[in-house]
Scaffold this motif. Structure first.
Motif: not given
Ligand SMILES: *Cc1c(COP(=O)(O)O)cnc(C)c1O
Length: 234
Positions: A4, A33, A35, A38, A43, A46, A54, A56, A65, A222, A226, A229
């Protein structure tokens, strides 16, 4: 260096190169980023590599998170909600996130404003534009922007920071650039009208260079950070 950290360094290099190529300073482009799906451990890697912002897409997953890192005492993180937002989930976004990129109607904007706790700074919002005019995508048409922006800036619990779009996938640079430029023109016009406007959230892994050349100030990446997915686990 772990994967990462290595990927992040590579993405930052690509952003710098794209900015420098068109005469812009690399610092003008924020790396968000993405995430979604993930785990917190990814995270955390990162964060260790210096990443702070980040993105989402799913409200409850994002809130979990955010809480995780608050409880761990990690400070200075910035959480952006970038997924489609239903009215019944707006409260969680207003109470936990720092930004929402997907405001596309007054009803959602009003709810976010009312539900934003007074103890927090206003929620930063972007108006989402359906720039490729796709039936399946959220966002408003550019022709509807002036009216919605004028209403959004009156709401005390949110702060209009700019525009966001997810253009239809295009492989050719010139076509990517043409679409990005339409967004950039609308962004520049909005900026002259409202002093809080400073953010154009545009550009993903495959169209980042064109978006930056057109004037994007925030790219959302993304997979290149990372890895792919896995949706079967959710
Ligand atoms: C998932 C997502 C991204 C990142 O996509 P990648 O292809 O993984 O880089 C960016 N923006 C939005 C709105 C997304 O939902």
């Amino acid at each position: 260096m772990n994967d990462i950290a290595h990927n992040l360094a590579h993405v930052r290099d690509k952003i710098s190169a794209a900015a420098t190529n068109c005469g812009r300073a690399p610092e003008e482009v924020v790396l968000l980023a993405v995430s979604k799906t993930k785990p917190a451990s990814a995270i955390a890697e990162a964060i260790d590599a210096g990443q702070r912002a980040f993105g989402e897409n799913y409200v409850q997953e994002g809130v979990d998170k955010i809480r995780h890192f608050q409880e761990a005492g990690v400070e200075g993180l910035q959480w952006h909600f970038i997924g489609p937002l239903q009215s019944n989930k707006s409260r969680l976004v207003a109470e936990h996130f720092d930004w929402c990129h997907t405001v596309d109607r007054l009803r959602i904007a009003s709810r976010l404003s009312e539900q934003r706790p007074a103890t927090l700074a206003p929620l930063n919002v972007l108006i989402q534009i359906n720039i490729s005019d796709e039936q399946s995508k959220s966002g408003i048409a550019l022709s509807e922007l002036d009216a919605l922006a004028a209403q959004v800036v009156e709401l005390p619990g949110i702060r209009l920071r700019g525009l966001m779009a997810i253009p239809a996938p295009e492989t050719e640079y010139q076509r990517q650039f043409a679409v990005a430029q339409q967004m950039a023109v609308a962004f520049e016009t909005l900026k002259t009208r409202y002093p809080t406007v400073d953010t154009l959230s545009l550009g993903m892994t495959d169209d980042m260079a064109a978006a930056i050349a057109a004037g994007s100030t925030m790219v959302r990446i993304g997979t290149a950070i990372f890895g792919a997915r896995d949706y079967t686990k959710n």
